[in-house]
Design a protein around this motif. Structure first.
Motif, PDB file in Angstrom:
ATOM      1  N   GLN A  91       0.823  -1.205   0.000  1.00  8.25           N
ATOM      2  CA  GLN A  91       0.000   0.000   0.000  1.00  8.25           C
ATOM      3  C   GLN A  91       0.857   1.255   0.000  1.00  8.25           C
ATOM      4  O   GLN A  91       0.577   2.221  -0.730  1.00  8.25           O
ATOM      5  CB  GLN A  91      -0.922  -0.032   1.222  1.00  8.25           C
ATOM      6  N   LEU A  92       1.916   1.268   0.809  1.00  6.10           N
ATOM      7  CA  LEU A  92       2.822   2.407   0.844  1.00  6.10           C
ATOM      8  C   LEU A  92       3.472   2.637  -0.516  1.00  6.10           C
ATOM      9  O   LEU A  92       3.594   3.770  -0.985  1.00  6.10           O
ATOM     10  CB  LEU A  92       3.910   2.192   1.897  1.00  6.10           C
ATOM     11  N   ILE A  93       3.902   1.552  -1.137  1.00  6.98           N
ATOM     12  CA  ILE A  93       4.546   1.665  -2.457  1.00  6.98           C
ATOM     13  C   ILE A  93       3.591   2.305  -3.458  1.00  6.98           C
ATOM     14  O   ILE A  93       3.974   3.214  -4.222  1.00  6.98           O
ATOM     15  CB  ILE A  93       5.014   0.284  -2.933  1.00  6.98           C
ATOM     16  N   GLN A  94       2.333   1.859  -3.458  1.00  6.68           N
ATOM     17  CA  GLN A  94       1.358   2.392  -4.402  1.00  6.68           C
ATOM     18  C   GLN A  94       1.057   3.863  -4.122  1.00  6.68           C
ATOM     19  O   GLN A  94       0.956   4.681  -5.045  1.00  6.68           O
ATOM     20  CB  GLN A  94       0.070   1.568  -4.333  1.00  6.68           C
TER      21      GLN A  94
ATOM     22  N   GLY B 155      10.127  10.936   3.095  1.00  2.00           N
ATOM     23  CA  GLY B 155      10.196  10.698   4.535  1.00  2.00           C
ATOM     24  C   GLY B 155       8.981   9.904   4.980  1.00  2.00           C
ATOM     25  O   GLY B 155       7.868  10.190   4.546  1.00  2.00           O
ATOM     26  N   VAL B 156       9.199   8.894   5.823  1.00  2.00           N
ATOM     27  CA  VAL B 156       8.108   8.028   6.277  1.00  2.00           C
ATOM     28  C   VAL B 156       8.164   7.918   7.796  1.00  2.00           C
ATOM     29  O   VAL B 156       9.235   7.655   8.367  1.00  2.00           O
ATOM     30  CB  VAL B 156       8.212   6.616   5.654  1.00  2.00           C
TER      31      VAL B 156
ATOM     32  N   LEU C 296      13.076  -1.812   1.461  1.00  2.00           N
ATOM     33  CA  LEU C 296      11.954  -2.301   0.657  1.00  2.00           C
ATOM     34  C   LEU C 296      11.379  -1.190  -0.216  1.00  2.00           C
ATOM     35  O   LEU C 296      11.094  -1.398  -1.405  1.00  2.00           O
ATOM     36  CB  LEU C 296      10.864  -2.862   1.566  1.00  2.00           C
ATOM     37  N   LEU C 297      11.217  -0.003   0.360  1.00  3.38           N
ATOM     38  CA  LEU C 297      10.659   1.110  -0.406  1.00  3.38           C
ATOM     39  C   LEU C 297      11.663   1.665  -1.407  1.00  3.38           C
ATOM     40  O   LEU C 297      11.329   1.930  -2.564  1.00  3.38           O
ATOM     41  CB  LEU C 297      10.213   2.219   0.552  1.00  3.38           C
ATOM     42  N   GLN C 298      12.891   1.829  -0.958  1.00  5.36           N
ATOM     43  CA  GLN C 298      13.917   2.437  -1.799  1.00  5.36           C
ATOM     44  C   GLN C 298      14.232   1.574  -3.021  1.00  5.36           C
ATOM     45  O   GLN C 298      14.384   2.090  -4.130  1.00  5.36           O
ATOM     46  CB  GLN C 298      15.180   2.666  -0.961  1.00  5.36           C
ATOM     47  N   ASP C 299      14.302   0.257  -2.822  1.00  2.00           N
ATOM     48  CA  ASP C 299      14.631  -0.640  -3.927  1.00  2.00           C
ATOM     49  C   ASP C 299      13.520  -0.682  -4.969  1.00  2.00           C
ATOM     50  O   ASP C 299      13.782  -0.903  -6.158  1.00  2.00           O
ATOM     51  CB  ASP C 299      14.897  -2.057  -3.409  1.00  2.00           C
TER      52      ASP C 299
END
Length: 397
Positions: free
Chosen positions: A120-123, A143-144, A173-176
């Motif tokens: 969900q965060l990625i989307q 920033g999270v 996970l988010l950065q990649d």
């Protein structure tokens, strides 16, 4: 090599000083910048030319009121890049903002748990990134804020019971996946950063922000800088012990104070009071419908059990503030979090009971919106981490 290194450092220092001056006091003419920073006009011209080329600053002409030659003024360009700030709570709130903290677009969704929450965060971040792309402006960083102790700068969420995340390498996970610089921070740390940048604590160097919700935590700004502690666990005041009767127990999921004054703790103590004989208009209600907010409202309506529990809760909050104030001597204490919207029920009595408990009594204020502050703090955190400027001394954003 040393001469080369010294020259590079000097260039960075000079650029940082010029950009900082324009950001804080612009628009300014080149001559004024040179005078204030005691730099040569050619040096200022060289730095300014590079920043104009990059789009970090803009220039405009202002006509002299005496009819003289127009002066060229330099001003900061807040839309030379954009930032994405994300707050994770019961809802996830993401915002695309410029470098002045002006929100361009925001999105709010009910937060999912487990692996679904990461997707969900990625989307959500991807959608905000796409909006920036449509505007033709690059995103400089993300920033999270996560409701957990976060190992910094690795961005590992140590344990978030509400999300079911344990030792989750969220930053990687988010950065990649997103291919953007990502910085993950404890949510309360971001709340205090946001309040210090754009909220009630602007210009202050020593601030405590206490977040009251299912968990209880504190964000600390000390000497103008966010303080994380040795293990990135500073401000975990949910583990404070408010009395000797609470010693000798292991607090694995929630800390002692959280178990008493957090949302679930308030509900548990309410039913304990009812079972002990305290009267309540809520007694016949479905237990699953009774929340901490229900109890706070009932207390204002004269409900005996609710009033008893809220009275005890205020005591626990005052104990936490008094201990923090005696240790840290803050300029301000801010009450934030899910229960802050009921600050009018709590704050006057908190102030009254606090008076005289510490050497100095700081102003105790209620945050206008912990979500807005956290999002602003997430933007601020990403801005600081991706800045080319040098921090020469402790100062606020």
């Amino acid at each position: 090599m040393k001469r080369t290194g010294d020259a590079r450092l000097l260039r960075r220092v000079n650029r940082s000083a010029v950009l900082d001056l324009i950001y804080r006091e612009g628009p300014l003419p080149r001559a004024e910048i040179a005078r204030r920073l005691q730099l040569s006009p050619p040096t200022v011209t060289r730095i300014v030319s590079k920043m104009l080329e990059e789009g970090a600053i803009l220039e405009s002409e202002v006509v002299d009121s005496q009819g003289g030659r127009p002066a060229t003024l330099l001003r900061f360009n807040p839309q030379s890049a954009l930032m994405i700030g994300v707050y994770i709570g019961q809802q996830v709130v993401g915002a695309l903002a410029d470098l002045n903290g002006q929100i361009i677009e925001s999105r709010t969704e009910r937060m999912e748990c487990g692996d679904g929450g990461v997707e969900q965060l990625i989307q959500l971040i991807s959608a905000l990134h796409a909006k920036a792309h449509s505007l033709g402006i690059p995103v400089r960083g993300v920033g999270v804020g996560a409701p957990s102790i976060v190992q910094y700068p690795e961005g590992i969420v140590v344990w978030s019971p509400t999300l079911g995340w344990r030792n989750l390498p969220l930053r990687n996970l988010l950065q990649d996946t997103l291919h953007l610089p990502v910085f993950v921070e404890n949510e309360v740390n971001l709340i205090v950063l946001g309040e210090n940048w754009r909220g009630v604590a602007q210009g202050l160097n020593n601030v405590v922000c206490i977040s009251l919700g299912d968990g209880i935590g504190a964000g600390l700004i000390l000497n103008g800088k966010l303080y994380r502690g040795t293990h990135c666990a500073s401000g975990e005041i949910g583990y404070l012990i408010p009395g000797r009767q609470f010693l000798g127990y292991a607090y694995d999921t929630y800390g002692c104070l959280e178990g008493l004054a957090g949302c679930s703790g308030i509900v548990r103590r309410f039913w304990t009071a009812v079972e002990a004989g305290a009267s309540s208009m809520l007694f016949a209600a479905d237990r699953t419908e009774i929340t901490a907010e229900t109890i706070l409202i009932a207390a204002t309506q004269g409900d005996e059990a609710a009033a008893q529990v809220v009275d005890e809760t205020i005591d626990y909050i005052v104990i936490a503030i008094a201990n923090l104030s005696a240790i840290l001597d803050p300029e301000m204490v801010i009450i934030s979090g899910e229960l802050a919207k009921y600050g009018s029920i709590l704050i006057d009595e908190v102030r009254r009971r606090f008076n005289g408990l510490a050497p100095h009594t700081p102003p105790i204020l209620v945050s206008a919106s912990h979500v807005d502050a956290a999002v602003m703090g997430a933007v601020a955190s990403a801005m600081m981490e991706t800045s080319n400027a040098l921090e020469l001394y402790p100062r606020n954003l």
